[in-house]
Every structure is written in structure tokens, then in C-alpha cells.
Design a protein around this motif. Structure first.
Motif, mmCIF file in Angstrom:
data_model
loop_
_atom_site.group_PDB
_atom_site.id
_atom_site.type_symbol
_atom_site.label_atom_id
_atom_site.label_comp_id
_atom_site.label_asym_id
_atom_site.label_seq_id
_atom_site.Cartn_x
_atom_site.Cartn_y
_atom_site.Cartn_z
ATOM 1 N N THR A 62 0.841 -1.246 0.092
ATOM 2 C CA THR A 62 -0.151 0.126 0.249
ATOM 3 C C THR A 62 0.746 1.245 -0.048
ATOM 4 O O THR A 62 2.015 1.437 0.673
ATOM 5 C CB THR A 62 -0.828 0.494 1.115
ATOM 6 O OG1 THR A 62 0.222 0.300 2.491
ATOM 7 C CG2 THR A 62 -1.937 -0.764 1.261
ATOM 8 N N PHE A 63 0.428 2.428 -0.074
ATOM 9 C CA PHE A 63 0.833 3.125 -0.960
ATOM 10 C C PHE A 63 1.202 3.833 1.044
ATOM 11 O O PHE A 63 -0.217 3.938 2.070
ATOM 12 C CB PHE A 63 0.297 4.809 -1.255
ATOM 13 C CG PHE A 63 1.041 4.282 -2.589
ATOM 14 C CD1 PHE A 63 1.349 5.096 -3.693
ATOM 15 C CD2 PHE A 63 -0.032 3.918 -3.409
ATOM 16 C CE1 PHE A 63 2.293 5.458 -4.999
ATOM 17 C CE2 PHE A 63 0.208 2.935 -4.378
ATOM 18 C CZ PHE A 63 1.784 3.891 -5.226
ATOM 19 N N LYS A 64 1.718 5.318 1.122
ATOM 20 C CA LYS A 64 2.007 4.728 2.902
ATOM 21 C C LYS A 64 2.960 6.367 2.573
ATOM 22 O O LYS A 64 3.797 6.721 2.407
ATOM 23 C CB LYS A 64 2.988 4.310 3.915
ATOM 24 C CG LYS A 64 2.365 2.940 3.974
ATOM 25 C CD LYS A 64 3.227 1.623 4.586
ATOM 26 C CE LYS A 64 2.552 0.361 4.784
ATOM 27 N NZ LYS A 64 3.888 -0.812 5.743
ATOM 28 N N SER A 65 2.944 6.910 3.949
ATOM 29 C CA SER A 65 3.128 8.576 3.864
ATOM 30 C C SER A 65 4.887 7.268 4.557
ATOM 31 O O SER A 65 4.541 7.101 5.495
ATOM 32 C CB SER A 65 2.581 8.625 5.191
ATOM 33 O OG SER A 65 2.973 10.361 5.169
ATOM 34 N N THR A 66 5.675 8.493 4.465
ATOM 35 C CA THR A 66 7.150 7.937 4.208
ATOM 36 C C THR A 66 7.985 8.961 3.980
ATOM 37 O O THR A 66 7.335 10.410 3.328
ATOM 38 C CB THR A 66 7.229 7.462 3.455
ATOM 39 O OG1 THR A 66 6.780 6.083 3.130
ATOM 40 C CG2 THR A 66 9.116 6.816 3.756
ATOM 41 N N GLU A 76 6.935 14.939 4.514
ATOM 42 C CA GLU A 76 6.656 13.668 4.111
ATOM 43 C C GLU A 76 5.574 13.438 2.354
ATOM 44 O O GLU A 76 5.162 13.928 1.633
ATOM 45 C CB GLU A 76 4.834 12.940 4.461
ATOM 46 C CG GLU A 76 5.333 12.282 5.979
ATOM 47 C CD GLU A 76 4.495 12.548 7.090
ATOM 48 O OE1 GLU A 76 3.112 12.367 7.050
ATOM 49 O OE2 GLU A 76 4.983 12.301 8.221
ATOM 50 N N ASN A 119 3.522 10.184 -0.107
ATOM 51 C CA ASN A 119 3.347 9.235 -0.325
ATOM 52 C C ASN A 119 3.322 8.473 -1.467
ATOM 53 O O ASN A 119 3.203 8.174 -2.321
ATOM 54 C CB ASN A 119 1.864 9.202 -0.179
ATOM 55 C CG ASN A 119 0.572 8.734 -0.260
ATOM 56 O OD1 ASN A 119 1.036 7.761 0.837
ATOM 57 N ND2 ASN A 119 -0.568 8.263 -0.509
ATOM 58 N N CYS A 120 4.245 7.205 -0.831
ATOM 59 C CA CYS A 120 4.618 6.620 -1.935
ATOM 60 C C CYS A 120 4.615 4.741 -1.568
ATOM 61 O O CYS A 120 4.353 4.404 -0.522
ATOM 62 C CB CYS A 120 6.151 7.037 -2.126
ATOM 63 S SG CYS A 120 7.440 6.042 -0.865
ATOM 64 N N ARG A 121 5.156 3.838 -2.537
ATOM 65 C CA ARG A 121 5.688 2.264 -1.490
ATOM 66 C C ARG A 121 7.086 2.240 -2.058
ATOM 67 O O ARG A 121 7.756 2.706 -2.901
ATOM 68 C CB ARG A 121 5.658 1.088 -2.882
ATOM 69 C CG ARG A 121 3.676 1.186 -3.116
ATOM 70 C CD ARG A 121 2.987 0.639 -4.008
ATOM 71 N NE ARG A 121 1.838 -0.136 -4.404
ATOM 72 C CZ ARG A 121 1.504 0.220 -5.435
ATOM 73 N NH1 ARG A 121 2.136 0.114 -6.530
ATOM 74 N NH2 ARG A 121 0.327 -0.074 -5.534
ATOM 75 N N SER A 122 7.598 2.823 -0.543
ATOM 76 C CA SER A 122 9.147 3.259 -0.234
ATOM 77 C C SER A 122 10.380 1.978 -0.914
ATOM 78 O O SER A 122 10.924 2.839 -1.493
ATOM 79 C CB SER A 122 9.415 3.806 1.305
ATOM 80 O OG SER A 122 8.997 1.992 1.514
ATOM 81 N N HIS A 124 3.226 5.487 -9.504
ATOM 82 C CA HIS A 124 3.439 7.070 -8.647
ATOM 83 C C HIS A 124 2.361 8.502 -8.803
ATOM 84 O O HIS A 124 2.639 9.286 -8.286
ATOM 85 C CB HIS A 124 4.319 6.982 -7.704
ATOM 86 C CG HIS A 124 4.829 5.574 -7.022
ATOM 87 N ND1 HIS A 124 5.665 4.530 -6.895
ATOM 88 C CD2 HIS A 124 5.041 6.070 -5.389
ATOM 89 C CE1 HIS A 124 5.938 3.652 -6.168
ATOM 90 N NE2 HIS A 124 5.785 4.909 -5.463
ATOM 91 N N GLY A 139 3.196 14.655 0.891
ATOM 92 C CA GLY A 139 2.096 14.213 1.645
ATOM 93 C C GLY A 139 1.643 14.778 2.849
ATOM 94 O O GLY A 139 0.958 14.290 3.000
#
Length: 181
Positions: A31-35, A70, A72-75, A159, A181
Motif C-alpha cells: 500500500t502507499f504509505k506516508s514516508t 512526508e 505518499n509512496c511505496r518506499s 506513483h 503528503g
């Protein structure tokens, strides 16, 4: 003394294996997560450590943005993109005596921009429109699959970003922007 040397070898091997596991993950189902930008950079530096050790090229990281911003991505996938770009830059710079690759991260009007530049020979005009094609490679046979840039481009499409480049006979820059994000 021997046990210390053996321990160092074991630690390096463990780091290489961990890096290979991280790189070999597809990540497409993540899932896309805030990183934070710092987390992405740290992940990239961890993955690139062994690759850089076996190279005469120096990597500099120029963070012109607060590392706590931050995105929003798939790191894992962004790490793969950056490693693919680094790998190409290392290959392009390997014959240059003042070999340096720079990762610059900064804020632009659309979000957070990641830019990798090298001082290699550049991309000839006659092949610039082919570099994102699957299986297109400028490397000698056995030197590459020609998939790195096409995979990176696909990941960035997912993305909602685009992999761009600028190149002349003394510098090549690949860059992309992710929404903050």
C-alpha cells in the motif's frame, strides 16, 4: 583477531543478503504509505552501500529539504528506482577520473523532486527516445538487461509521476517528483 575478521565478513554478507531481499521484492501489492524523505534516503543509502564499495565513484547526497517532509509512496519501489538510476550513473561514470554521482532532493512546485546526476559521457541524441524501451541497453552484452529504466518508469507511473532526463556530453540527470503528503 580472526574471529573479529570473520565477524566483519559475516556482517557484510548479512547486509548484502538483506539488501538483495529488499531489492528483489516486487512491492507492487504494497500500500502507499506516508514516508519521510529521510526514510527514503536512508533506505536508498543502505541498498547502495555494497554497490558503491565496489566502485571508484563517490556518491554525494544533497538534501535541500527538511528530511521530515512526508511523501505518499511505496518506499521499496522508490528505493528500486533510485538504485536503478544509481547503477546507470555508476556505469556511465566508471571511466571518468573525477567520478561523482549526486542525489539531490528538493521541493519544487509539484512536490518533492529526486534528481540523480553523473558526469559521464551523456546519452547520444540518436538514442534518447529509446532509453525507456524495455530491453534497450547501451551496455556490452552481459552487462545489463535493458530493463532498469523501463521498470523505473513503470513504477513512477504507478506513483503518478514521470521519469525525466536531461543529458549533454558532460552530464546526465534523471529526475522525478513525488507529491508531498
Amino acid at each position: 583477531k580472526e574471529s573479529s575478521a570473520a565477524s566483519d565478513v559475516y556482517k557484510r554478507q548479512a547486509q548484502v543478503i538483506q539488501g538483495m531481499k529488499l531489492l528483489s521484492r516486487d512491492g507492487g501489492d504494497d500500500t502507499f504509505k506516508s514516508t519521510t524523505v529521510s526514510e527514503v534516503i536512508n533506505y536508498f543509502e543502505k541498498l547502495s552501500h555494497e554497490k558503491l564499495k565496489s566502485s571508484s565513484v563517490e556518491l554525494s547526497t544533497d538534501l535541500e529539504i527538511d528530511g521530515n517532509v512526508e511523501i505518499n509512496c511505496r518506499s521499496n519501489q522508490i528505493g528500486q528506482v533510485l538504485i536503478n538510476l544509481l547503477s546507470n550513473s555508476l556505469d556511465a561514470s566508471s571511466n571518468n577520473s573525477s567520478s561523482k554521482v549526486c542525489l539531490k532532493v528538493f521541493k519544487d512546485k509539484d512536490g518533492v523532486c529526486f534528481k540523480i546526476s553523473d558526469a559521464g559521457i551523456g546519452i547520444p541524441n540518436e538514442i534518447k527516445d529509446k532509453v525507456f524501451n524495455p530491453f534497450f541497453s547501451t551496455k556490452k552484452e552481459g552487462g545489463g538487461t535493458g530493463l532498469g529504466l523501463s521498470i523505473a518508469s513503470k513504477i513512477l507511473d504507478d506513483h503518478k509521476s514521470k521519469l525525466n532526463f536531461e543529458s549533454n556530453d558532460s552530464k546526465t540527470e534523471f529526475y522525478f517528483t513525488l507529491q508531498a503528503g
